[in-house]
Each structure stands twice: as structure tokens, then as C-alpha cells.
Design an enzyme around this catalytic site. Structure first.
Site, PDB file in Angstrom:
ATOM      1  N   HIS A 285      88.346 -41.555 -59.399  1.00  0.00           N
ATOM      2  CA  HIS A 285      86.902 -41.545 -59.074  1.00  0.00           C
ATOM      3  C   HIS A 285      86.776 -41.373 -57.552  1.00  0.00           C
ATOM      4  O   HIS A 285      87.263 -40.397 -57.003  1.00  0.00           O
ATOM      5  CB  HIS A 285      86.312 -42.856 -59.619  1.00  0.00           C
ATOM      6  N   HIS A 324      86.632 -32.334 -63.673  1.00  0.00           N
ATOM      7  CA  HIS A 324      85.516 -33.281 -63.753  1.00  0.00           C
ATOM      8  C   HIS A 324      85.147 -33.471 -65.210  1.00  0.00           C
ATOM      9  O   HIS A 324      85.218 -32.526 -65.991  1.00  0.00           O
ATOM     10  CB  HIS A 324      84.298 -32.770 -62.978  1.00  0.00           C
ATOM     11  N   ASP A 380      85.341 -34.151 -54.095  1.00  0.00           N
ATOM     12  CA  ASP A 380      86.362 -34.803 -53.271  1.00  0.00           C
ATOM     13  C   ASP A 380      87.376 -33.831 -52.689  1.00  0.00           C
ATOM     14  O   ASP A 380      88.203 -34.230 -51.871  1.00  0.00           O
ATOM     15  CB  ASP A 380      87.106 -35.856 -54.113  1.00  0.00           C
TER      16      ASP A 380
HETATM   17  N1  CMC Z   1      95.087 -31.530 -62.339  1.00  0.00           N
HETATM   18  C1  CMC Z   1      95.781 -31.061 -63.398  1.00  0.00           C
HETATM   19  N2  CMC Z   1      95.359 -31.091 -64.664  1.00  0.00           N
HETATM   20  C2  CMC Z   1      94.175 -31.659 -64.882  1.00  0.00           C
HETATM   21  C3  CMC Z   1      93.380 -32.179 -63.842  1.00  0.00           C
HETATM   22  C4  CMC Z   1      93.876 -32.101 -62.530  1.00  0.00           C
HETATM   23  N3  CMC Z   1      93.181 -32.559 -61.500  1.00  0.00           N
HETATM   24  N4  CMC Z   1      92.240 -32.699 -64.351  1.00  0.00           N
HETATM   25  C5  CMC Z   1      92.317 -32.516 -65.677  1.00  0.00           C
HETATM   26  N5  CMC Z   1      93.478 -31.882 -65.990  1.00  0.00           N
HETATM   27  C6  CMC Z   1      93.908 -31.459 -67.321  1.00  0.00           C
HETATM   28  C7  CMC Z   1      94.312 -32.647 -68.178  1.00  0.00           C
HETATM   29  O1  CMC Z   1      95.693 -32.916 -68.029  1.00  0.00           O
HETATM   30  C8  CMC Z   1      93.965 -32.157 -69.571  1.00  0.00           C
HETATM   31  O2  CMC Z   1      94.960 -31.257 -69.966  1.00  0.00           O
HETATM   32  P1  CMC Z   1      95.406 -31.183 -71.522  1.00  0.00           P
HETATM   33  O3  CMC Z   1      94.178 -30.701 -72.250  1.00  0.00           O
HETATM   34  O4  CMC Z   1      96.537 -30.236 -71.545  1.00  0.00           O
HETATM   35  O5  CMC Z   1      95.786 -32.579 -71.905  1.00  0.00           O
HETATM   36  C9  CMC Z   1      92.674 -31.351 -69.341  1.00  0.00           C
HETATM   37  O6  CMC Z   1      92.760 -30.886 -67.983  1.00  0.00           O
HETATM   38  C10 CMC Z   1      91.394 -32.148 -69.544  1.00  0.00           C
HETATM   39  O7  CMC Z   1      91.415 -33.251 -68.634  1.00  0.00           O
HETATM   40  P2  CMC Z   1      91.017 -34.736 -68.971  1.00  0.00           P
HETATM   41  O8  CMC Z   1      91.931 -35.652 -68.227  1.00  0.00           O
HETATM   42  O9  CMC Z   1      90.897 -34.914 -70.450  1.00  0.00           O
HETATM   43  O10 CMC Z   1      89.573 -34.792 -68.346  1.00  0.00           O
HETATM   44  P3  CMC Z   1      88.706 -36.076 -68.033  1.00  0.00           P
HETATM   45  O11 CMC Z   1      87.314 -35.674 -68.186  1.00  0.00           O
HETATM   46  O12 CMC Z   1      89.187 -37.236 -68.818  1.00  0.00           O
HETATM   47  O13 CMC Z   1      89.050 -36.400 -66.489  1.00  0.00           O
HETATM   48  C11 CMC Z   1      89.027 -36.380 -64.145  1.00  0.00           C
HETATM   49  C12 CMC Z   1      88.254 -36.026 -65.432  1.00  0.00           C
HETATM   50  C13 CMC Z   1      88.118 -36.133 -62.965  1.00  0.00           C
HETATM   51  C14 CMC Z   1      89.423 -37.846 -64.186  1.00  0.00           C
HETATM   52  C15 CMC Z   1      90.278 -35.486 -64.068  1.00  0.00           C
HETATM   53  O14 CMC Z   1      89.904 -34.132 -63.998  1.00  0.00           O
HETATM   54  C16 CMC Z   1      91.148 -35.851 -62.879  1.00  0.00           C
HETATM   55  O15 CMC Z   1      91.989 -36.749 -62.974  1.00  0.00           O
HETATM   56  N6  CMC Z   1      90.972 -35.159 -61.688  1.00  0.00           N
HETATM   57  C17 CMC Z   1      91.693 -35.520 -60.500  1.00  0.00           C
HETATM   58  C18 CMC Z   1      91.029 -36.727 -59.848  1.00  0.00           C
HETATM   59  C19 CMC Z   1      89.728 -36.356 -59.164  1.00  0.00           C
HETATM   60  O16 CMC Z   1      89.654 -35.376 -58.442  1.00  0.00           O
HETATM   61  N7  CMC Z   1      88.709 -37.200 -59.351  1.00  0.00           N
HETATM   62  C20 CMC Z   1      87.409 -37.027 -58.713  1.00  0.00           C
HETATM   63  C21 CMC Z   1      86.328 -36.705 -59.669  1.00  0.00           C
HETATM   64  S1  CMC Z   1      84.821 -36.117 -58.848  1.00  0.00           S
HETATM   65  C22 CMC Z   1      84.258 -37.481 -57.912  1.00  0.00           C
HETATM   66  C23 CMC Z   1      83.679 -38.544 -58.740  1.00  0.00           C
HETATM   67  O17 CMC Z   1      82.499 -38.462 -59.072  1.00  0.00           O
HETATM   68  O18 CMC Z   1      84.410 -39.489 -59.072  1.00  0.00           O
END
Ligand code: CMC
Length: 446
Positions: A285, A324, A380
Site C-alpha cells: 500500500h 493496482h 507510487d
Molecule cells: N509485479 C509483478 N507482478 C505483479 C505485480 C507487480 N507489481 N502486481 C501484480 N502482479 C501479478 C500477480 O503476481 C498476479 O499474477 P498471476 O495472475 O500470475 O498470479 C497478477 O499480477 C494479479 O495480481 P494480484 O496480486 O492478484 O493483484 P492484487 O489486486 O491483489 O494486488 C497490488 C494489487 C497493488 C497489491 C499488486 O499489484 C502489487 O503488489 N503491486 C506492487 C506494490 C505496489 O506498487 N503497491 C502500491 C499500490 S498503489 C498505492 C496505493 O493506493 O496503495
């Protein structure tokens, strides 16, 4: 909503409009059919409870780990269309606000629902500005922290401590009390953050200067040294103000949900804000801005980007600042942040890490792994580069997210409190553990 008799939706005929805003559900275990009302494209989870095999059953629930498809509230504050990349506060686009508004005016809009008149803005600014001082005892708490304590840990602790100074904050259904705590929270968060920063440097605390703007005063409390009057650089002051506007609210994210969930127990808003700040601290986050900068430093040079991306695609690492839950298109905040980065570089010099960031973005936006998963830069991805250029240590980055998000948290909290449908938050679970079993004395356990 009693079980109906006939089924018309399980055949393969083209859908036809019946004029009814209902969802027909057939329970194949019993053959019974149910008609559930639809409001705003949503069914009520509690309407599922009537679906039972035996009368004595608890009834059906929906299972939604991580709440990927469950609305926990109705809200009138922030609108996001993740597919189109739209973000609006109270109907005003983030692009227009970041161009024409200020953080304090936007905070007023988020909290009150309308843009202020000149008189309202003057009063609001006066009250927030005159609640920036903190009790001298808070300095003693800060003194107790190690010199290398993370400022988010210090912020979480000190904002929670505010509840002990303002017992009137417990009067949460009193509008005057809520207004006062709102001034205090928005006024004092920058002071707590700046004091945490000064503590980590071993520098004397710099007190608020009421002549300066919200962000100008924050820069003053952070960076003032021997000058009698600190004069913030106007480009940096405005850049920070715009970044604050972009971070002011983001509907039902992890920290806002923490604010609402914790606040639903009717605890005071300082304790709820401490919980929200803790939720924001995590690297998925608000801690992502810090994690992005650490990642860029780890990558080290543009030449190393392809190797890093390979690790990401192998599932060994994450590309921090990408992806996201809601945006499946470029995060509209990230576009504006990227522009501000260059404005700050014009004043402070180009941050060399920008080349690594641009290369990550270029490769990712063309790569099948990121394209198919709709992973785009989020807010971010570029903010850390700006904060670093402005002279902030990486540990301060999540703090710079928490300060402006306080407006959103308080607005979400108040909306939750005044919502007649809300109660204490208490999700259900699907229990998969042992059935009842007898205690085994220690000497008879294998
Ligand atoms: N790098 C590599 N792969 C990713 C990433 C990433 N940053 N984000 C998602 N994926 C992949 C994930 O492994 C999954 O792959 P698969 O379908 O093969 O299992 C797919 O994309 C879907 O991702 P998810 O984890 O199911 O998505 P989510 O909605 O649960 O998570 C997130 C959203 C923001 C937590 C995630 O994208 C992430 O960890 N990003 C990096 C951390 C980040 O930048 N966070 C800031 C968010 S914006 C500021 C805020 O408001 O907090």
C-alpha cells in the site's frame, strides 16, 4: 423473496429485459428458486441467507477473501473507474483539482462535499493552521525512540497518543467534537511527521509557522535551520501540494477500510487514524513508494533492468510501483506525478534513478507478462524519485502519503458513522478446522 416456483434463466436463450430489477437464483441442491432485488448493480449478501437446504441451516453466505468483489459501504466521496483510469473527488476530476486547487481546499471538498466559498476557505485554513501545535509531552515520546526508528512507526504511535490528550474526541456523535478533531488531525499530522524526521536527525524540533501555507509550513518544520524566517521554494511547495491533492483519498483501499472498520467500534478518531496509518505502512500500500526507491537502487543501472524484469516474470520479485487492485489502466495519479517529477528536477537537478524507472516502464508496457495482467505504473512509481530529489530520506516516503490521506480517512470515518446502515464491522468466516474433539493430557500425546 420467498422461493419462487419456475426457472427461466438457466436455458441458453438470448437475455431479454423483463423490466424487473432482480436476480433469479436456483439452488440446484433443492431445485428452489429465489428472486433477489438488485440495487445499483448489487445484491445484498444478507439476501442469500434465505437459501437453505434444511430449515435449521445457517443459510448461504458469499465467500470473498480480500474483498475483491464486495462493497462494504455506499459512499459519495470518491469515484474511480479503474478500466478508464478515472479518479474524482466529489465529482471533480483529479486532473482539474491538481491544476486549479490547493491541498487544503481539496481536503475541505472531500470532507464537506462541496468546494468552499472564500469565507469558508478562510475559516477552514485558519482553524487547521491554528491546530498545528502539539502538546510538549509528545516531544518526550519522540525522544524515547531510537535515532534510526522508522518515522511511520513514530507517526503511528504519536497519532494514537493524541487520543490521550483529547478525551473529548470520544464524543464521536457530536458534530462540533468531530469538527474539532478534524482540525486537529489535519493540522497536527505534518507536525508529528516533521518532528519524527527531526528526531531521526538529532536536530531540534522546528515549530509551525502560521504565516506559511500547509505544505510551506511542513517544509519549514522539516528543513529550517538557522534562518529567522524560512522561505520555501515555491516550485517545491506547489509540487508537494499537488502530490498531497493526489493522495488525499482513494475510496475503499486498505487503510480507509481500516479506518472505517476500526472506527465502526466507535473508538475515537485518533486511534482509528493510527490503525489506518499502520495499514498504509505496508509495502503493498503506502509503503510501496519506499519499496520502489529501494528497488531502483537495487537495480542500479539501466543495463540491469532486463535481468530484473526476468526475475519479476519468474515470480521471484515484484515490480514495485506497478499494478493496482482497481486500475487496469494507467493510474491517472501516476501521469500527473511523472510531470511533477520533471518540474522538481528543474529546481533540484535530475534524479539519475529516473532513467532506470523509465526503462522499467518502457519494458513493462511492451511485455506480454505485464500487458496481459494489465499492470501499469501506479501513484507510487514516480513519487519516490520526487521525494528523494527534494531531500527526503526513503523512510519518510510513506509518511508523505499518510499526511494528505488523513483528509480522506476522516471523511470516510465520518461517512461511516453517519450511515444508518453501518454497524460494528464483523465479517463471517467459512470454518474448515476440526470438529469438536476431546482434550488429550500431555503425557498421552504422541
Ligand atoms: N509485479 C509483478 N507482478 C505483479 C505485480 C507487480 N507489481 N502486481 C501484480 N502482479 C501479478 C500477480 O503476481 C498476479 O499474477 P498471476 O495472475 O500470475 O498470479 C497478477 O499480477 C494479479 O495480481 P494480484 O496480486 O492478484 O493483484 P492484487 O489486486 O491483489 O494486488 C497490488 C494489487 C497493488 C497489491 C499488486 O499489484 C502489487 O503488489 N503491486 C506492487 C506494490 C505496489 O506498487 N503497491 C502500491 C499500490 S498503489 C498505492 C496505493 O493506493 O496503495
Amino acid at each position: 423473496m420467498n422461493p419462487a416456483k419456475s426457472s427461466s434463466i438457466l436455458n441458453n436463450e438470448a437475455p431479454s429485459h423483463t423490466g424487473r430489477d432482480t436476480l433469479t437464483v436456483i439452488d440446484n441442491r433443492t431445485g428452489r428458486q429465489y428472486e433477489l432485488p438488485i440495487t445499483h448493480d448489487t445484491i445484498r449478501a444478507l439476501d442469500l441467507r434465505q437459501i437453505k437446504v434444511e430449515d435449521s441451516d445457517f443459510g448461504m453466505m458469499s465467500y470473498d477473501p480480500a474483498f475483491t468483489n464486495t462493497a462494504s459501504c455506499t459512499s459519495r466521496i470518491t469515484f474511480i473507474d479503474g478500466d478508464k483510469g478515472i479518479l474524482r473527488y466529489r465529482g471533480y476530476s483529479i486532473e482539474e483539482l491538481s491544476e486549479k486547487s490547493t491541498y487544503l481546499e481539496t481536503a475541505y471538498l472531500i470532507l464537506h462535499g462541496e468546494l468552499p466559498s472564500q469565507t469558508q476557505l478562510t475559516e477552514w485554513t485558519y482553524h487547521v493552521t491554528h491546530h498545528t501545535f502539539i502538546h510538549e509531552s509528545i516531544k518526550k515520546f519522540l525522544d524515547g525512540f531510537h535515532y534510526d526508528a522508522h518515522p511511520m512507526g513514530m507517526l503511528i504511535s504519536t497519532v494514537a497518543a493524541l487520543s490521550t490528550f483529547y478525551p473529548d474526541a470520544k464524543d464521536i456523535f457530536n458534530a462540533d467534537s468531530r469538527r474539532k478533531q478534524t482540525y486537529r488531525l489535519i493540522g497536527k499530522m505534518p507536525t508529528l511527521a516533521a518532528f519524527a524526521y527531526r528526531h531521526s536527525l538529532g536536530m531540534p524540533f522546528a515549530y509551525p509557522d502560521n504565516d506559511l501555507s500547509y505544505t510551506g509550513n511542513f517544509l519549514n518544520m522539516l528543513f529550517r535551520t538557522t534562518e529567522l524566517k524560512y522561505r520555501p521554494n515555491p516550485t517545491l511547495e506547489r509540487a508537494l501540494d499537488v502530490l498531497f491533492i493526489l493522495h488525499a483519498d482513494h475510496e475503499q483501499n486498505c487503510s480507509s477500510s481500516a479506518m472505517r472498520g476500526v472506527g465502526s467500534s466507535h473508538v475515537d478518531p485518533y486511534s482509528a487514524t493510527a490503525a489506518a496509518t499502520a495499514a498504509l505502512y505496508g509495502p503493498l500500500h503506502g509503503g510501496a513508494n519506499e519499496a520502489v526507491l529501494r528497488m531502483l537502487l537495487e537495480i542500479g543501472s539501466v543495463n540491469n533492468v532486463p535481468a530484473y524484469i526476468k526475475h519479476v516474470k519468474a515470480g521471484e520479485k515484484k515490480l514495485m510501483g506497478f499494478g493496482h487492485r482497481v486500475y487496469k489502466n494507467y493510474d491517472p495519479r501516476a501521469k500527473i506525478v511523472k510531470r511533477i517529477a520533471y518540474e522538481v528536477f528543474d529546481v533540484m537537478g535530475r534524479n539519475p534513478l529516473i532513467d532506470i524507472a523509465l526503462e522499467c516502464e518502457r519494458i513493462a508496457l511492451e511485455d506480454e507478462y505485464f500487458v496481459t495482467r494489465k499492470l501499469y505504473p501506479n501513484v507510487d512509481f514516480y513519487t519516490g524519485l520526487i521525494y528523494q530529489s527534494m531531500g527526503f530520506p526513503v523512510t519518510m516516503f510513506p509518511v508523505l502519503f499518510a499526511i494528505p490521506r488523513t483528509a480522506g480517512w476522516v471523511a470516510q470515518w465520518e461517512e461511516m458513522l453517519l450511515d444508518q446502515e453501518q454497524k460494528i464491522w464483523r465479517p463471517r468466516q467459512v470454518y474448515l478446522g476440526h470438529d469438536v474433539r476431546s482434550y488429550i493430557p500431555l503425557d498421552r500425546r504422541s
